[in-house]
Enzyme design. Sequence first.
Site, PDB file in Angstrom:
ATOM      1  N   GLU A   1       0.835  -1.213   0.000  1.00  0.00           N
ATOM      2  CA  GLU A   1       0.000   0.000   0.000  1.00  0.00           C
ATOM      3  C   GLU A   1       0.865   1.256   0.000  1.00  0.00           C
ATOM      4  O   GLU A   1       2.089   1.187   0.211  1.00  0.00           O
ATOM      5  CB  GLU A   1      -0.935   0.009   1.221  1.00  0.00           C
ATOM      6  CG  GLU A   1      -0.191   0.043   2.546  1.00  0.00           C
ATOM      7  CD  GLU A   1      -0.982   0.715   3.681  1.00  0.00           C
ATOM      8  OE1 GLU A   1      -1.543   1.801   3.459  1.00  0.00           O
ATOM      9  OE2 GLU A   1      -0.987   0.155   4.782  1.00  0.00           O
TER      10      GLU A   1
ATOM     11  N   LYS B   1      -3.519  -1.855  15.398  1.00  0.00           N
ATOM     12  CA  LYS B   1      -2.929  -1.035  16.455  1.00  0.00           C
ATOM     13  C   LYS B   1      -3.856  -0.918  17.638  1.00  0.00           C
ATOM     14  O   LYS B   1      -5.065  -0.827  17.495  1.00  0.00           O
ATOM     15  CB  LYS B   1      -2.676   0.368  15.937  1.00  0.00           C
ATOM     16  CG  LYS B   1      -1.638   0.410  14.892  1.00  0.00           C
ATOM     17  CD  LYS B   1      -1.207   1.836  14.692  1.00  0.00           C
ATOM     18  CE  LYS B   1      -0.322   1.870  13.491  1.00  0.00           C
ATOM     19  NZ  LYS B   1      -1.107   1.643  12.276  1.00  0.00           N
TER      20      LYS B   1
HETATM   21  N1  PSU Z   1      -1.603   1.451   9.920  1.00  0.00           N
HETATM   22  C1  PSU Z   1      -0.325   1.929   9.895  1.00  0.00           C
HETATM   23  N2  PSU Z   1       0.002   2.940   9.103  1.00  0.00           N
HETATM   24  C2  PSU Z   1      -0.917   3.467   8.267  1.00  0.00           C
HETATM   25  C3  PSU Z   1      -2.254   2.956   8.262  1.00  0.00           C
HETATM   26  C4  PSU Z   1      -2.560   1.955   9.106  1.00  0.00           C
HETATM   27  O1  PSU Z   1       0.529   1.446  10.616  1.00  0.00           O
HETATM   28  O2  PSU Z   1      -0.551   4.383   7.533  1.00  0.00           O
HETATM   29  C5  PSU Z   1      -3.211   3.439   7.220  1.00  0.00           C
HETATM   30  C6  PSU Z   1      -3.520   2.255   6.293  1.00  0.00           C
HETATM   31  O3  PSU Z   1      -3.412   2.689   4.953  1.00  0.00           O
HETATM   32  C7  PSU Z   1      -4.959   1.909   6.628  1.00  0.00           C
HETATM   33  C8  PSU Z   1      -5.485   3.288   6.970  1.00  0.00           C
HETATM   34  O4  PSU Z   1      -5.643   1.295   5.582  1.00  0.00           O
HETATM   35  O5  PSU Z   1      -4.440   3.879   7.731  1.00  0.00           O
HETATM   36  C9  PSU Z   1      -6.769   3.239   7.731  1.00  0.00           C
HETATM   37  O6  PSU Z   1      -7.262   4.527   7.812  1.00  0.00           O
HETATM   38  P1  PSU Z   1      -8.781   4.781   8.306  1.00  0.00           P
HETATM   39  O7  PSU Z   1      -8.803   4.351   9.734  1.00  0.00           O
HETATM   40  O8  PSU Z   1      -8.989   6.261   8.123  1.00  0.00           O
HETATM   41  O9  PSU Z   1      -9.651   3.943   7.431  1.00  0.00           O
END
Ligand code: PSU
Length: 302
Positions: free
Chosen positions: A25, A159
Amino acid sequence: MSEILEIAPEVGAALAAGQPVVALESTIITHGMPWPDNLAMARQVEADIRAQGAVPATIAVMGGRIKIGLEDAALEALAQTPDALKVSRADIAACLASGRTGATTVAATMLCAAQAGIEVFATGGIGGVHQGAEDSFDISADLQEFAISPVMVVCAGAKAILDLPKTLEVLETLGVPVVTLGQDAFPGFWSRDVGLASPLRLDSAEEVAGLMAARAALGQSGGVLIANPIPAEAEIPHEVLAPIIAQAQQEADAQGVRGKAVTPYLLARIKELTQGQSLASNIALVRHNACVAAQIAQAIVA
Ligand code: PSU
Ligand code: MN
């Protein structure tokens, strides 16, 4: 479709030849880590996948097309585009139409990988149900994507900035297999054990390939979440991190941080509060996930 999808020659050749490919990603590059650590991480993870005999395919939206596999200059440009759009399933068509640069989240990367025929994807952590979701309704579109796109995501769990029990409940409701490799506890990203049992456990890349084969035989749709615990030498114990996460979350609430901004805010603040240790752990776990994803991709095509 080929007008929208721009598959790098090396990736296209590997897919056509039935060789292992691992998707990566790009939101982790633009919104998950600071410059220049983000570029170093992105390059290193691609090298780790190659060292395992697989082909990396970092995915992003650029110039009105979905790039499946980024050349180094594009990777570097992306890493220096902090105002890149954070693109999830809901955003991707508008991003393509506008011609803007978009960094794909887990959800959007799964969608794009599925379009390209890539089955395995490595990242750090997935989005999930945020703490306080009962009021904010903030549940990442990553979870719903697992019910739709047939892609296996190798991550380090989710996380502890999220409500992990609720995240696992939603995945169960959506029929998503949540499999931890080599241990009974579901890992919490920076920590190997946050006191949660993993719904499922497998112990080798071959077993994971067997799971994929069984799902195909059953005609099951959607994705699979593989949780790969952070290496012990890189982990931050949950007891150390829990109060820091709580402080960062309180500050986010007090400052009215909402929606897409929540995860990047918390990551940056936790990095400050741990004097950079959370970032070092994050890089170590992403590298480990890339290696394991490449091994799984090998086992699937073997
Ligand atoms: N976890 C990480 N780093 C990140 C993300 C998640 O350690 O950058 C990013 C990923 O791209 C994940 C997104 O899909 O955050 C989720 O964001 P949201 O909670 O806004 O959907
Ligand atoms: Mn959200």
